[in-house]
Design an enzyme around this catalytic site. Structure first.
Site, PDB file in Angstrom:
ATOM      1  CB  ALA A 129      -0.878   0.036   1.288  1.00 60.60           C
ATOM      2  CB  THR A 130       4.037   2.253   1.560  1.00 59.95           C
ATOM      3  OG1 THR A 130       3.623   2.047   3.004  1.00 59.95           O
ATOM      4  CG2 THR A 130       5.399   3.379   1.312  1.00 59.95           C
ATOM      5  CG  ASN A 209      -2.847   3.732  10.241  1.00 61.45           C
ATOM      6  OD1 ASN A 209      -3.496   4.551   9.982  1.00 61.45           O
ATOM      7  ND2 ASN A 209      -1.584   3.802  10.757  1.00 61.45           N
ATOM      8  CB  SER A 257      -1.582  -3.801   2.114  1.00 61.02           C
ATOM      9  OG  SER A 257      -0.493  -4.578   2.451  1.00 61.02           O
ATOM     10  CB  ALA A 258      -1.380  -9.137   0.229  1.00 64.67           C
ATOM     11  CB  THR A 297       9.767  -9.873 -11.798  1.00 67.65           C
ATOM     12  OG1 THR A 297      10.969  -9.597 -13.081  1.00 67.65           O
ATOM     13  CG2 THR A 297       9.147 -11.406 -12.199  1.00 67.65           C
ATOM     14  CB  CYS A 383       4.301   3.244   9.581  1.00 68.52           C
ATOM     15  SG  CYS A 383       3.878   1.897   8.650  1.00 68.52           S
TER      16      CYS A 383
END
Length: 459
Positions: A129-130, A209, A257-258, A297, A383
């Site tokens: 996400a960043t 968050n 984000s995963a 990739t 963070c």
């Protein structure tokens, strides 16, 4: 039983050691040990953990789900083949290995898109996400720089959005940082008034968050659509936890984000609307992968895991929400039953229930955190938790500096158990009461003295 289902629960419980286990009934729990066993039957010294100068008898209960979530075993099962046998580069066009990896990536893209009501062609995979936030904020403004020189965001955004905005300011762009109300929500009327003819982007986080409040995305999207301004939202904390429909909410760009939804770390996705088309300037040069938006990739195993996590979330979101909401209420009721002067930070009505941010008056937050060694919680964003300054999010809500310093964020998730909540409640209550016994301020407050009226002398 798949390999990951056998190993992951043990890793979650012992950090990689493989002790004998008579049952895997608690395979989806992140608890270190059963809470009803006194210190797990006096855990042997060999099992004690010493790290960063702190010694604890075993792995703590994990209640920091906003920082990251454990990988769901079903997600790991989906990923493993692409590490072991189907390891081709998805951009290799001349052989089977590349074809099967490319097919897996496109299936994952479709799963991510389905969860948010998007077209798969509008999903671009990134490292997280960043990176998405950087592409969205900087990329949009750089592309439209000739006629759009103004950005609107809020004071409670994630640090990467705020820093991206400050970066744009250094380049000569104007940024409006909207305040939020005491409940953490943005005033949509104030936002509408802040939009100018040269406004190029409005960026408002979907679920905060630190305090978990859910912003009125649909209202903001409607305003932006009416005024012809692109709307970006950081939905890292919202994906898979609250319903999202990019068309209904009028979202133009969205960061995902995963690892916030029980997927792997190191992969995210940017939603970028196709009609009406929104253009961005790429922030990375390279081979032109992801249609030139994000070169590099594509990591097939991570992307497959992200897709699997989204697929699971789509099927289990309602159940997860009901269960997490009940656990949150259990935690809050348990603490309030034995501790007074507890303040909930942020709106309770408009809130994701897996995030409970509490302030405990007359208690120093650092001491409380150190006392809760058996529970993995935080005092704010992972963070910014290295900073000793009070949370800028809580300060934006108007929380006093002293109370901001006493905040603890409890993160509840899919694998949290009732036993873990009860144990966290017990330890929190014990530590708060212990610290208050040593606090002269608490004693003075209980004696009816207005602490704020005291004139403290300096020596």
């Amino acid at each position: 039983m798949a390999l990951s289902r056998r190993l992951l629960p043990l890793f979650l419980r012992r950090g990689g050691h493989l002790p004998p286990s008579p049952s895997l009934a608690r395979a989806l729990s992140t608890a270190a040990l059963p809470v009803d066993a006194p210190a797990a039957a006096a855990e042997e010294d060999d099992d004690a953990i010493t790290i960063k100068g702190v010694r604890i008898s075993g792995r703590p209960l994990y209640m920091d789900m906003q920082a990251t979530t454990p990988v769901d075993p079903r997600v790991l099962d989906a990923m493993l083949p692409f590490y072991l046998s189907q390891y081709g580069n998805p951009h290799s066009r001349t052989h089977l290995y590349g074809w099967e990896s490319d097919a897996a990536v496109e299936e994952a893209r479709a799963r991510v898109a389905k969860l948010v009501g998007a077209d798969p062609r509008e999903i671009f995979f990134t490292s997280g996400a960043t990176e998405c936030n950087n592409i969205a904020v900087k990329g949009v403004m750089h592309f439209y720089r000739d006629r759009r020189r103004h950005v609107i965001t809020t004071q409670t955004e994630h640090k990467c959005v705020l820093d991206s905005c400050r970066y744009l300011q250094q380049e000569g762009f104007d940024v409006t940082y909207l305040p939020v109300r005491p409940d953490g929500l943005v005033d949509v009327a104030q936002l509408a008034d802040a939009i100018r003819p040269d406004t190029g982007l409005v960026s408002v986080m979907a679920v905060n968050n630190e305090i978990g409040v859910v912003q009125p995305l649909e209202e903001i999207g409607r305003i932006c659509r009416e005024k012809g301004v692109h709307f970006h939202t950081d939905a890292a904390q919202a994906l898979g936890k609250i319903p999202i429909d990019v068309n209904q909410m009028g979202i133009g760009l969205m960061s995902l984000s995963a690892h916030k939804i029980y997927g792997p770390k190191g992969v995210g996705a940017l939603y970028l609307r196709r009609r009406p088309r929104i253009r961005v300037e790429p922030q990375m040069s390279g081979g032109g992968q992801e249609r030139g938006i994000r070169s590099g990739t594509v990591p097939t195993p991570l992307v497959v895991g992200f897709g699997a996590a989204c697929d699971i979330a789509a099927k289990e979101m309602d159940y997860d929400e009901r269960r997490v909401s009940a656990l949150q209420q259990r935690l809050l009721d348990g603490i309030r039953a034995k501790v007074d002067d507890v303040v909930i930070n942020g709106s309770m009505e408009h809130r994701y229930s897996g995030n409970l941010n509490l302030s405990f008056a007359y208690v120093e937050g650092e001491s409380l955190l150190m006392g809760l060694k058996e529970v993995a919680v935080s005092s704010g964003s992972a963070c910014t938790s290295a900073s000793l300054e009070p949370s800028y999010v809580l300060r934006a809500l108007g929380v006093d500096e002293d109370m901001a310093h006493t905040s603890i964020r409890f993160g509840i998730g899919r694998f949290t158990t009732e036993d873990e909540v009860d144990r966290a409640t017990e330890l929190t209550v014990h530590q708060v009461l212990k610290l208050r016994e040593m606090s002269p301020l608490y004693e003075m407050a209980k004696a009816g003295i207005d602490i704020k009226s005291i004139q403290w002398s300096q020596h």
